[in-house]
Design a protein around this motif. Structure first.
Motif, PDB file in Angstrom:
ATOM      1  N   PRO A   1      -3.621  49.811 -97.493  1.00 51.78           N
ATOM      2  CA  PRO A   1      -2.671  50.225 -98.538  1.00 51.78           C
ATOM      3  C   PRO A   1      -3.135  51.533 -99.174  1.00 51.78           C
ATOM      4  CG  PRO A   1      -3.962  48.356 -99.266  1.00 51.78           C
ATOM      5  CD  PRO A   1      -4.314  48.594 -97.821  1.00 51.78           C
ATOM      6  N   LYS A   2      -2.142  52.398 -99.443  1.00 52.55           N
ATOM      7  CA  LYS A   2      -2.478  53.692-100.039  1.00 52.55           C
ATOM      8  C   LYS A   2      -2.682  53.503-101.539  1.00 52.55           C
ATOM      9  CE  LYS A   2       0.109  56.186 -96.601  1.00 52.55           C
ATOM     10  NZ  LYS A   2       1.220  57.069 -96.309  1.00 52.55           N
ATOM     11  N   PRO A   3      -3.772  54.093-102.068  1.00 49.36           N
ATOM     12  CA  PRO A   3      -3.987  53.959-103.516  1.00 49.36           C
ATOM     13  C   PRO A   3      -2.953  54.784-104.278  1.00 49.36           C
ATOM     14  CG  PRO A   3      -5.638  55.384-102.545  1.00 49.36           C
ATOM     15  CD  PRO A   3      -4.829  54.835-101.400  1.00 49.36           C
ATOM     16  N   GLU A   4      -2.494  54.214-105.385  1.00 52.09           N
ATOM     17  CA  GLU A   4      -1.521  54.911-106.204  1.00 52.09           C
ATOM     18  C   GLU A   4      -2.210  55.953-107.052  1.00 52.09           C
ATOM     19  OE1 GLU A   4       0.792  52.244-108.497  1.00 52.09           O
ATOM     20  OE2 GLU A   4       1.238  50.946-106.796  1.00 52.09           O
ATOM     21  N   ALA A   5      -1.585  57.105-107.165  1.00 51.69           N
ATOM     22  CA  ALA A   5      -2.158  58.190-107.981  1.00 51.69           C
ATOM     23  C   ALA A   5      -1.822  57.914-109.434  1.00 51.69           C
ATOM     24  CB  ALA A   5      -1.589  59.522-107.540  1.00 51.69           C
ATOM     25  N   HIS A   6      -2.805  57.953-110.248  1.00 47.18           N
ATOM     26  CA  HIS A   6      -2.621  57.743-111.693  1.00 47.18           C
ATOM     27  C   HIS A   6      -2.482  59.091-112.358  1.00 47.18           C
ATOM     28  CE1 HIS A   6      -3.515  53.449-111.502  1.00 47.18           C
ATOM     29  NE2 HIS A   6      -4.522  53.755-110.691  1.00 47.18           N
ATOM     30  N   HIS A   7      -1.378  59.256-113.075  1.00 47.67           N
ATOM     31  CA  HIS A   7      -1.128  60.513-113.788  1.00 47.67           C
ATOM     32  C   HIS A   7      -1.319  60.263-115.269  1.00 47.67           C
ATOM     33  CE1 HIS A   7       0.427  62.283-110.124  1.00 47.67           C
ATOM     34  NE2 HIS A   7       1.168  61.190-109.957  1.00 47.67           N
TER      35      HIS A   7
END
Length: 127
Positions: free
Chosen positions: A120-126
């Motif tokens: 699973p691709k890690p979600e980018a935290h903005h």
């Protein structure tokens, strides 16, 4: 004359030096050792009571003699009953129901398919 006095003085000093290590020092008694030996010799052990072991040691009791195994009286009838009995077969357990179009794969194939899946691709935290 002074030469004779010097020799006499040296001889007196040598005699006094050699007497510093006399045998009378070894003859002196050690006070601590004497006290220790006196106390050891004077020690009387307290008498042990006859029932001092009660409550500390369990009483021994002989275990009962084991019984000899006994054979059934009618072996022939029991063997005949065993020969006539049918073995019980265990039914196959029901396969777990899965929803969706996924196939149920077990064993090595399931493990290999699990390893081949994409991570699973890690979600980018903005922030």
């Amino acid at each position: 004359m002074s030469n004779i006095l010097r020799r006499a003085a040296n001889a007196a000093q040598n005699v006094s030096r050699s007497r510093l290590f006399s045998s009378s020092v070894a003859a002196r008694k050690d006070l601590v050792q004497d006290l220790y030996l006196k106390e050891i010799k004077g020690y009387k052990a307290p008498p042990v009571a006859k029932d001092a072991h009660v409550g500390v040691v369990k009483s021994y009791s002989v275990p009962p003699a084991p019984k000899a195994p006994s054979l059934p009286s009618d072996i022939a009838s029991e063997l005949a009953a065993y020969d006539t009995s049918e073995p019980v077969s265990v039914s196959q357990p029901a396969a777990p129901q899965t929803s969706g179009s996924e196939e149920t794969v077990s064993g090595a194939d399931a493990y290999l398919s699990f390893l081949e899946q994409d991570l699973p691709k890690p979600e980018a935290h903005h922030h």
